[in-house]
Enzyme design. Structure first.
Site, short mmCIF file in Angstrom:
data_model
loop_
_atom_site.label_atom_id
_atom_site.label_comp_id
_atom_site.label_asym_id
_atom_site.label_seq_id
_atom_site.Cartn_x
_atom_site.Cartn_y
_atom_site.Cartn_z
N GLY A 157 4.78 -41.31 59.83
CA GLY A 157 3.70 -40.45 60.31
C GLY A 157 3.85 -39.03 59.84
O GLY A 157 2.85 -38.31 59.69
N ALA A 158 5.08 -38.61 59.57
CA ALA A 158 5.29 -37.26 59.08
C ALA A 158 4.71 -37.08 57.68
O ALA A 158 4.42 -35.95 57.27
CB ALA A 158 6.78 -36.94 59.07
N CYS A 174 3.14 -53.16 55.42
CA CYS A 174 4.34 -52.34 55.56
C CYS A 174 3.92 -50.93 55.21
O CYS A 174 2.91 -50.43 55.72
CB CYS A 174 5.47 -52.87 54.71
SG CYS A 174 5.06 -53.12 52.97
N SER A 175 4.66 -50.26 54.33
CA SER A 175 4.25 -48.90 53.95
C SER A 175 3.17 -48.93 52.88
O SER A 175 2.04 -48.49 53.11
CB SER A 175 5.48 -48.11 53.46
OG SER A 175 6.42 -47.96 54.50
N ASP A 179 5.59 -54.89 48.96
CA ASP A 179 6.95 -55.43 48.98
C ASP A 179 7.14 -56.39 50.15
O ASP A 179 7.00 -57.60 49.99
CB ASP A 179 7.98 -54.29 49.03
CG ASP A 179 8.03 -53.49 47.74
OD1 ASP A 179 8.11 -54.12 46.67
OD2 ASP A 179 7.98 -52.25 47.80
N ARG A 227 10.64 -52.83 40.34
CA ARG A 227 11.57 -53.57 41.19
C ARG A 227 12.57 -54.39 40.39
O ARG A 227 13.71 -54.59 40.83
CB ARG A 227 10.77 -54.51 42.11
CG ARG A 227 9.85 -53.77 43.07
CD ARG A 227 10.62 -52.92 44.07
NE ARG A 227 9.71 -52.28 45.00
CZ ARG A 227 9.26 -51.03 44.86
NH1 ARG A 227 9.69 -50.28 43.84
NH2 ARG A 227 8.44 -50.50 45.74
#
Length: 858
Positions: free
Chosen positions: A337-338, A447-448, A452, A493
Site C-alpha cells: 500500500g505504501a 498477487c502483486s 508469478d 525469471r
C-alpha cells in the site's frame, strides 16, 4: 565422515581468500588422482572446424567455438570440453561418447567462475607446489559441475572466454534458437491456439479459429455468460496481457478500458478458466491500486469483478459467492500500500470474501532453490568437489530419511525451505479448486503483478479441475494460456535475454551475478568483474525458479494420482530442459507482445512440435507417456486431502545429477516400463513366430493341394496305363496268334517275325516303326512304348508278294489245284498249325456239299 566434511568446508568457505580474477583454494585428497599428462594438447579459442567424430553429436546449425582438454572432477573422467554456439559439451576420452553430466546448454548455465586450487606443500617439498586450474559451472537444472585443466596450458582461459562471448549474448538474434531456425519443428500460430482454447472453455468445440478470422476481428463469440473480446488486440490496454481475453458478457469494452486503470500494470480481472456447465470461473488479475490508506475505489473494477458472480445453476435462487484469493502474506499486501498497491476490501465487492495464502516472493524462492542445490550437491555421489561423500562409502539412503515422509525430508534438506514453498502452492491451489468444484463459487486470484504466484495458483487449480489439462495436449494448452499468453516474464525469471522497449540490444550483465548462494558454497559471479557497470538493468535481480516450482508441484500431483495424468515424470523433465535451454522460441521474451513484435514464433522452432515428434517416434510405449494413465478413474476434479499435500523431493529432477542411482531407485514406473519393454519384445517375437507359422501353414496347404492334384493326375495316368496295358496285351496276343513274334529294340523299333509250321518255314520280317495315329501301348516287361501299323486289305488278293496269299497257297487244304478256294469267299491263313479264317463269308457255308473234299480224306 568428519574428515570429508572438513575438506568440503575448506573448499567452499575459502571465497574470502579469492582474488577477483582467479581464486586459490587449499585442498588435498582426490585431486592427486587426476591424470594431468593426458590433457597437455593445445586449445583452440576461435571458431574451429568440426573435429573428427564430433559431427555425429552436433545438432543442426551447431558450431564449435572453442575446445580444451580437461577432467570432469565430479567423476574423475578425462576428455575434451567443447564450447559450441548452443552448449558446453564434454566428450569422454575413453568411451568417445558424450557425458551427460558435463554437457549443459549455455542458456541453462546460471553462472560460472575460474578457481585455482593450491596443493599444500609437505615439510620436505618445495614452496612451488603446482596448482590446479578449475572451471566451476552452476546450472539452473540443479547441477554443479567442475572441470580441471593443466596449469599454464591456457586451456581454461580459452574455454572461459568462449563462455563469456556465447553464454550471455548481447542480442536476442545471437541465441541458438534463431541460428537453427524452425527446421522441421515449425510453429503454428500461438494466437490461433489461444482462441481455440477459449472456444473449448465456452463449450464451442464446433468452431475453429483461423489467422484470418483473428486478424480481421470477426471472431467475437460468446455463450450465456462470457465472451471473447479483442479489446487488447493491439496491446495498448495492457502490454503484458494476451491480444484476446475472456470477459463477462455483460461488461462492455469501454468499461473494461476504464477498469484496467485501477489495477497494477493494467492487468485487470480476466477469466482464465470457466465451467461451461455451471458458470463458475477462475479469474486472475494484479493487485488493486487502493493506495496507502486503502480507500481508493473504482466503480468499473467493482462492476467487472461483480459480473463474475453469475446466477447459481440448477434453478437455485441467488448469485454465486466470490472468493478473492491474495497469494501474498497479509503483511506484504499491506506493505504494498505504501507504493499504491494493496488488497481489496470485501465490503466494496459483491458477496465476496478475501483470503491470503502467504506464499513468499520470487527472491525467497530463488534463495531456497540455491540452498537445495547446494545441499544435494554436497551429499550426492557426483559431488562437484570431487571428494567422497558418505553416500559413496555405502552410507545412508538419500538424506538419511524416507522420501515419502515430509517431516523426514524437510529435516534433512539443509533447511532449504523448498518443500515448504511447494506445499504452500499445492495447498492454495487445492483450496481454490475445492471452492469451485464443491461450492460452485467463482474465485479471483492475484498477487502483486499477477504474473508469478497468480499464474502458479490459477494454472494448478485449473489442472485439478479440468481433466483435459492432465493430457499432453491439454497441458500444452494450459502452459500457453496461463504462462505464455498472460505474460509470465520468462526472460527475467529464467535468466534469458530480454527486450527492453524497442531496443533489441541485450545487457551482457548476467542476472546470476546477483544470485546469492548459501554460505557453504558462496562463489562469485564471473560476469560482475567482466561487464561494465553501464550494463546493469532493473531486471538483473529478477531471476527466480517460479515456473520450475510449478512443474515440481505437478510432479507431486502425479505421485499422488498416478492414474490421472497422460504424461509421465520424464515428460516434465524433458519439458523443463527444453525450456531452460532456449533451444526453441516458445519461452523467449517476457510477453506475447514481445514475441509477436519480433516474429519469434516464425523464426524459431516450436517446443511442442519437438516433444510431439519424440512421442510419435516411440508410440504409446514412449517414456513420455504414463503407463498407468486411466482417465476413467479420474473423470472429474482432483481434490487432494490435506494429508496428501505433503511434498517430497522430485528424484527425477532434483537428484538426477548429484545422485543418479537414487533418481531411479524404487521408481515403480521405471520398473514397469522395463517390464513393458520386455513384454513388447516378447510380443514382437510372438507376432513374428505366429506370422511365420501362418506362412508355414499356408505353404503346407498349398503343398497338400499340389499333392492332391498330383495324386489325381497320377491316378488318372495309372488308370490310363492299365487300360493301355490291357489293350496292348490283347493286341500282342492277337499278333502272336498270327504267327508273329514281336521284338522291341532299344531304339523303339518294333520287328514282327511271321513263321509257319512247315518244315521249311517261310519267314518274312516286317520292320514296324511308330507312325502317327497308331495306338500306343506299354510292354509289360520292358515298359517301352510300341507303335504298330497294320496294313489294311485293299481288296486285291493277287497282289504280288502278299504274305497272306503265300500262306494260303502252301498250307491251306481247301486250296484247289487251279488256285481257287473251296471255302466260299474266304481268305485264310495257318498260324501256329491252326487254321483261322481271316476273311470268310459264313452265309455261304450252307452252299458247301457234304461230299465236298473238305470232309473227305485226302
Amino acid at each position: 565422515m568428519s574428515k570429508n566434511r572438513r575438506r568440503t568446508t575448506s573448499l567452499r568457505d575459502s571465497d574470502s581468500r579469492l582474488s577477483e580474477s582467479d581464486k586459490t583454494i587449499e585442498g588435498t585428497g582426490s585431486w592427486d588422482a587426476i591424470e594431468w599428462t593426458q590433457i597437455d594438447q593445445p586449445v583452440v579459442s576461435r571458431p574451429v572446424s568440426v573435429p573428427h567424430g564430433l559431427s555425429d553429436f552436433l545438432y543442426e546449425a551447431e558450431e564449435v567455438v572453442a575446445e580444451g582438454y580437461g577432467v570432469l572432477v565430479n567423476t574423475d573422467e578425462a576428455g575434451t570440453l567443447y564450447v559450441t554456439n548452443f552448449r558446453l559439451l564434454f566428450l569422454s576420452e575413453g568411451s568417445r561418447d558424450i557425458i551427460a553430466l558435463g554437457t549443459i546448454p549455455l542458456a541453462t548455465i546460471e553462472k560460472f567462475s575460474k578457481i585455482v586450487i593450491k596443493q599444500p606443500s609437505g615439510p620436505r617439498q618445495s614452496d612451488k607446489t603446482p596448482t590446479r586450474r578449475l572451471l566451476q559451472v552452476i546450472g539452473k537444472d540443479m547441477r554443479i559441475i567442475v572441470f580441471a585443466f593443466r596449469p599454464r596450458s591456457k586451456q581454461r582461459r580459452a574455454v572461459f572466454e568462449a563462455l563469456l562471448r556465447c553464454a550471455r549474448p548481447t542480442r536476442l538474434w545471437d541465441l541458438y534458437a534463431f541460428s537453427s531456425g524452425p527446421s522441421r519443428f515449425s510453429n503454428t500460430s500461438p494466437r490461433v491456439r489461444l482462441v481455440d482454447e477459449y472456444l473449448r472453455l465456452l463449450g464451442m468445440k464446433s468452431h475453429i479459429s483461423s489467422v484470418s478470422m483473428i486478424e480481421d476481428g470477426s471472431l467475437t463469440l460468446s455463450n450465456n455468460w462470457w465472451r471473447i473480446s479483442d479489446v487488447n488486440a493491439t496491446y495498448d490496454m495492457c502490454p503484458t496481457y494476451p491480444f484476446s481475453l475472456l470477459l463477462p458478457k455483460s461488461i462492455r469494452d469501454e468499461d473494461v478500458l476504464q477498469a484496467c486503470k485501477f489495477r497494477a500494470r493494467c492487468r485487470l480481472p480476466a477469466i482464465s478458466w470457466c465451467d461451461a456447465r455451471t458458470g463458475a470461473v477462475l479469474a486472475r488479475s494484479s493487485q488493486p491500486l487502493v493506495g496507502l490508506m486503502m480507500n481508493m475505489r473504482s466503480n468499473a473494477d467493482e462492476n467487472l469483478v461483480g459480473a463474475l458472480c453469475t446466477q447459481l445453476p440448477d434453478g437455485k435462487r441467488g448469485r454465486r459467492k466470490l472468493y478473492i484469493a491474495d497469494a501474498r502474506p497479509r503483511k506484504n499486501a499491506l506493505a504494498n500500500g505504501a507504493m499504491g498497491g494493496g488488497s481489496e476490501s470485501s465490503s466494496n465487492y459483491f458477496q465476496s470474501e478475501i483470503v491470503f495464502f502467504g506464499i513468499d516472493n520470487i527472491h525467497a524462492m530463488r534463495e531456497s532453490l540455491v540452498r537445495l542445490r547446494d545441499y544435494v550437491d554436497t551429499h550426492g555421489t557426483k559431488s562437484s568437489d570431487g571428494m567422497s561423500s558418505f553416500l559413496r562409502h555405502g552410507g545412508w539412503t538419500w538424506g538419511g530419511g524416507n522420501l515419502s515422509s515430509m517431516s523426514a525430508s524437510v529435516s534433512t534438506l539443509g533447511d532449504s525451505g523448498w518443500l515448504n514453498h511447494i506445499q504452500n502452492v499445492l495447498a492454495g491451489s487445492a483450496w481454490i479448486a475445492a471452492r469451485v468444484a464443491i461450492e460452485s463459487a467463482s474465485v479471483l486470484v492475484h498477487c502483486s503483478d499477477g504474473w508469478d504466484r497468480t499464474t502458479q495458483l490459477v494454472a494448478l487449480a485449473s489442472l485439478l479441475l479440468d481433466p483435459y489439462y492432465r493430457t499432453i495436449k491439454g497441458f500444452q494448452a494450459l502452459v500457453e494460456k496461463d504462462w505464455l499468453a498472460f505474460g509470465h516474464p520468462f526472460a527475467d525469471r529464467a535468466g534469458m535475454p530480454s527486450l527492453s522497449g524497442s531496443d533489441v540490444e541485450l545487457p551482457r550483465q548476467s542476472s546470476s551475478s546477483n544470485f546469492p548462494s548459501s554460505p557453504m558454497r558462496q562463489t562469485p559471479g564471473s560476469f560482475q568483474s567482466q561487464a561494465p557497470m553501464s550494463s546493469q538493468t532493473h531486471t538483473s535481480n529478477n531471476y527466480s525458479p517460479i515456473f520450475l516450482q510449478w512443474v515440481d508441484c505437478i510432479s507431486q500431483l502425479l505421485r499422488m494420482y498416478p492414474f490421472a495424468f497422460e504424461f509421465s515424470s520424464a515428460y516434465l523433465v524433458d519439458f523443463l530442459d527444453c525450456m531452460l535451454s532456449c533451444r526453441f522460441g516458445n519461452f523467449l521474451c517476457n510477453s506475447e507482445k514481445e514475441r509477436e513484435q519480433y516474429g519469434v514464433s516464425d523464426a524459431c522452432g516450436c517446443l511442442w512440435m519437438y516433444l510431439d515428434d519424440k512421442c510419435a517416434s516411440g508410440g504409446s510405449s514412449h517414456v513420455h507417456y504414463n503407463l498407468f494413465y486411466d482417465p476413467s478413474k479420474h473423470e472429474g476434479p482432483l481434490l487432494p486431502p490435506a494429508a496428501a499435500l505433503a511434498p517430497t523431493l522430485w528424484p527425477q529432477f532434483h537428484l538426477r545429477w548429484s545422485c543418479p542411482s537414487e533418481a531411479q531407485a524404487g521408481e515403480v514406473e521405471a520398473q514397469c516400463r522395463n517390464m513393458m519393454e520386455k513384454i513388447s519384445e516378447l510380443q514382437k517375437a510372438k507376432d513374428a513366430a505366429e506370422r511365420k507359422a501362418r506362412e508355414t501353414i499356408t505353404t503346407m496347404e498349398a503343398v497338400k493341394a499340389e499333392i492332391r492334384n498330383e495324386k489325381q493326375v497320377s491316378s488318372s495316368a495309372m488308370s490310363l496305363a492299365r487300360k493301355i496295358s490291357r489293350e496292348n496285351h490283347i493286341i500282342k496276343r492277337a499278333i502272336q496268334s498270327l504267327g508273329c513274334r514281336i521284338h522291341v529294340s532299344g531304339n523303339d523299333d518294333c520287328t514282327i517275325n511271321i513263321e509257319s509250321n512247315l518244315p521249311e518255314r517261310m519267314a518274312s520280317s516286317l520292320p514296324i516303326r511308330e507312325t502317327g495315329g497308331s495306338p500306343d501301348f506299354y510292354d509289360e516287361k520292358m515298359d517301352v512304348p510300341i507303335s504298330v501299323t497294320l496294313t489294311h486289305d485293299n481288296g486285291d488278293d493277287d497282289v504280288p508278294g502278299n504274305p497272306i496269299l503265300r500262306v494260303c497257297e502252301n498250307l491251306c487244304p481247301q486250296r484247289t489245284v487251279d488256285g481257287g478256294c473251296k471255302w466260299p469267299d474266304a481268305g485264310c491263313a495257318q498260324l501256329e498249325s491252326q487254321f483261322v479264317g481271316l476273311r470268310a463269308n459264313y452265309d455261304a457255308f450252307d452252299r458247301l456239299s457234304i461230299y465236298d473234299s473238305y470232309f473227305q480224306p485226302e
